[in-house]
Design a protein around this motif. Structure first.
Motif, short mmCIF file in Angstrom:
data_model
loop_
_atom_site.label_atom_id
_atom_site.label_comp_id
_atom_site.label_asym_id
_atom_site.label_seq_id
_atom_site.Cartn_x
_atom_site.Cartn_y
_atom_site.Cartn_z
N HIS A 83 -72.05 35.25 48.95
CA HIS A 83 -72.99 35.44 50.05
C HIS A 83 -72.20 35.97 51.24
O HIS A 83 -71.32 35.29 51.77
N LEU A 84 -72.47 37.23 51.64
CA LEU A 84 -71.68 37.85 52.70
C LEU A 84 -72.25 37.54 54.08
O LEU A 84 -71.52 37.24 55.01
N VAL A 85 -73.56 37.63 54.20
CA VAL A 85 -74.15 37.45 55.53
C VAL A 85 -75.65 37.18 55.39
O VAL A 85 -76.26 37.54 54.38
N THR A 86 -76.19 36.54 56.40
CA THR A 86 -77.63 36.33 56.49
C THR A 86 -78.15 37.22 57.61
O THR A 86 -77.59 37.22 58.70
N ILE A 87 -79.17 38.01 57.31
CA ILE A 87 -79.80 38.83 58.35
C ILE A 87 -81.13 38.19 58.71
O ILE A 87 -82.06 38.19 57.91
N PRO A 88 -81.22 37.62 59.91
CA PRO A 88 -82.50 37.05 60.30
C PRO A 88 -83.49 38.16 60.62
O PRO A 88 -83.12 39.15 61.26
#
Ligand code: RUQ
Ligand code: CUA
Length: 618
Positions: A83-88
């Motif tokens: 999991h690299l990043v969460t984009i809200p």
């Protein structure tokens, strides 16, 4: 409208057997059994080697995965599944300050929740071009994420007339349009009408969202008035079928109440085939009625825009093959997936080879447009593609993926999924040239596959190597709720920026020098121009009177990648994160009297803890 009599099959042994199967599929297996099923140790070692991305190495693909009602997009590296990043997108996200500053708060409006389903990467000539990612959500909205900085830049909607935007956001091969469609038909224009009038007064809507080719800006271009079915999924035609859009639907019974019974009666529902160029032209020719501010085309008045293709039974996914020749409709309540032939559809339309109509929309004849019914297995939902005509269909009831071949229609391989797969995503799988390397199964359940975390178990994503004749399961990963669709793009197609360059910052309240930072007052308005740079937030204190309207504009003047600074103001529910080169504002009323600390929330240097100040309200 012509009403047909259809055989009642909802309580058929097939459906009952399918439901029973769902229950048994989900029973967890003992660890020893699992190991045996995974094969010999050498197989495991081989699989481990395939997915192993050594420290310092990078994944060759990004996967953009919808986070369902979390309202987020989750980005993974493939094949590591990290999991690299969460984009809200549709939900505030304190980690990046999303939904706290003036701009993103305004973008979210009064909805702080959204149920996101189908991400769609922008395309040029049917290939992912790495510029934008679009994603729909159920409250009639669609968002654009810029892949230059992985941030949400626009949320369009809720759009009028359309309700429950599930069949979205599918883009056309040159990103001319993203699409939206109604899942929950309702009166158009919106007004209170009892469900007893559902069949005639309620309507569905299919909408075309025009995308500006340089800025990516979305505008609602037109809507088409549709019968009150539940529009479910969609896909754009490509190459030979470019210019067309296909939408699956269920509840063509126009039923209400207990839909599990009432909406499963017909043997066949429909896939709507929309000639979006014809819709575009009709609008340009001044056709369409304005309903709630939008130009709406009524197919009863404008012919040649929409046709209905019968497809058994309550179809879910509709997917167009890479060459654009085939349209695959997966009837979720049957054991086959249906392949339609685009040429045959065009011939039938030309010859007016119609069965009848639904609200003046011509219904094509199943036998005239169908090429094959492929016996993939029970509960087919979605299909993805590889090179050389390879197709991969997810089977919810069988809890498996079937691999089959376009043209010969033979089922080549099948692997079990743990458990109950929904969508699946193949590397470059929606393009005109899929890679045929990796396939990810996005499962609804996972219990027994991981350390237990209580009654609510994480959802699972399973990685398959599809480079050989037999698909090989190589990795289990667990994810945030709630996985829907995902798309996988070659990593080198995306070129993210390192910082926001100073010369591009045109924010009127930006300050780039500590000596320009400070406080100005106009009547009851207080403006604080703040500079954030290691390791001070300047000014280090500021004052307001109770009831003043305070605007804090923070510029992070760093030009070094990853040097973020935060602005957390205690007791005021204010939390900004400012990236290098960025300016953000927050406006609020000084409601509480006293002394309140603010501080940098992102660990930025050895003196990060010292990056603090005081807000004094008199
Ligand atoms: S749906 S599990 Cu919301 Cu895309 Cu098919
Ligand atoms: Cu700036 Cu911590």
């Amino acid at each position: 409208m012509t009403v047909h009599r259809h055989r009642l099959v909802w309580a058929s042994p097939l459906v009952l057997a399918m439901l029973a199967l769902v229950a048994t599929q989900c029973a967890p297996r003992a660890p020893q059994q699992r190991r045996a099923a995974a094969g010999a140790t050498s197989d495991i070692a081989q699989a481990a080697q395939k997915v192993y991305v050594a420290p310092g190495d990078l994944d060759p693909y990004y996967m953009f995965s919808s986070g369902g009602h979390s309202g987020n997009v989750y980005v993974y590296g493939i094949p590591s599944m990290r999991h690299l990043v969460t984009i809200p997108v549709f939900t505030p996200y304190p980690a990046t300050g999303y939904g706290f500053d003036d701009d993103t708060k305004k973008m979210l409006g009064d909805l702080t929740w959204g149920d996101a389903h189908h991400p769609a990467l922008s395309e040029t000539k049917g290939e992912y071009d790495g510029r934008w990612l679009f994603i729909n959500e159920m409250n009639g909205r669609i968002a654009r994420i810029d892949l230059r900085d992985f941030k949400t830049k626009q949320i369009l909607g809720p759009v009028p007339n359309l309700h429950g935007n599930h069949a979205s956001s599918f883009v056309t091969p040159n990103t001319e349009y993203a699409m939206m469609a109604t899942r929950f038909s309702r009166p158009v224009p919106q007004r209170p009408v009892g469900v007893d009038k559902y069949a005639t007064e309620y309507k569905g809507i299919i909408a075309g969202v025009k995308i500006n080719p340089t800025s990516g800006e979305m505008t609602l271009a037109w809507e088409i008035l549709m019968p009150p079915f539940d529009y479910d999924l969609g896909d754009a035609g490509k190459l030979v079928s470019d210019g067309w859009m296909f939408f699956s639907s269920y509840n063509t019974e126009r039923a209400t109440g207990k839909l599990e019974v009432t909406a499963s009666q017909r043997d066949r529902d429909y896939i709507a085939a929309v000639d979006w160029r014809a819709a575009e032209k009709a609008i340009a020719d001044g056709k369409g009625d304005v309903i709630d501010g939008v130009k709406v085309i009524d197919p009863a008045k404008v012919a040649g825009i929409v046709y209905l293709m019968p497809c058994g039974k309550s179809p879910h996914g509709v997917d167009v093959s890479p060459d654009g020749k085939y349209i695959v409709g997966s009837g979720k309540l049957q054991g086959v997936t249906t392949v339609f032939n685009f040429e045959k559809i065009q011939t039938a339309i030309r010859n007016r080879d119609f069965l009848d109509d639904e609200d003046a929309i011509p219904v094509l004849k199943y036998e005239s447009i169908k090429d094959a019914e492929v016996p993939v297995g029970l509960g087919p939902l979605h299909t993805q593609f590889g090179p050389d005509g390879m197709a991969y269909t997810s089977l919810f009831v069988d809890s498996a993926i079937a691999k089959w071949k376009l043209g010969t229609w033979e089922v080549i391989d099948k692997v079990p999924m743990s458990y109950s797969i929904g969508h699946l995503a193949a590397a470059e799988g929606d393009t005109v040239s899929p890679d045929g390397t990796w396939l990810v199964g996005l499962n609804k359940l996972s219990h027994g596959r991981h350390l237990s975390v209580g009654p609510s178990q994480p959802e699972s994503s399973q990685l398959l190597d599809i480079t050989e004749e037999k698909m090989k399961l190589v990795y289990d990963a667990f994810t945030e709720p709630e996985p829907h669709y995902a798309q996988i793009i070659k990593a080198d197609k995306i070129k993210p920026i390192e910082v926001y360059p100073k010369e591009e910052n045109k924010h009127p309240l930006a300050v780039w020098d500590i000596k320009d930072a400070g406080v100005t007052r106009q009547g009851k308005k207080v403006l604080v121009k703040m500079v954030a740079v290691r390791s001070t937030l300047t000014p280090t204190d500021f004052e307001a009177n109770e009831g003043d309207e305070v605007t804090v504009a923070i510029t992070n003047i760093e030009q070094t990648t990853d040097e973020l600074h935060g602005f957390g103001l205690l007791d005021y529910n204010i939390n900004l994160v400012v990236d290098p080169g960025e300016t953000k504002t927050v406006t609020f009323t000084a409601k509480k009297k006293g002394v309140f600390a603010y501080y940098c929330t992102n660990f930025c240097s050895a003196l990060h803890q010292e990056m603090q100040g005081y807000f004094i309200v008199k």
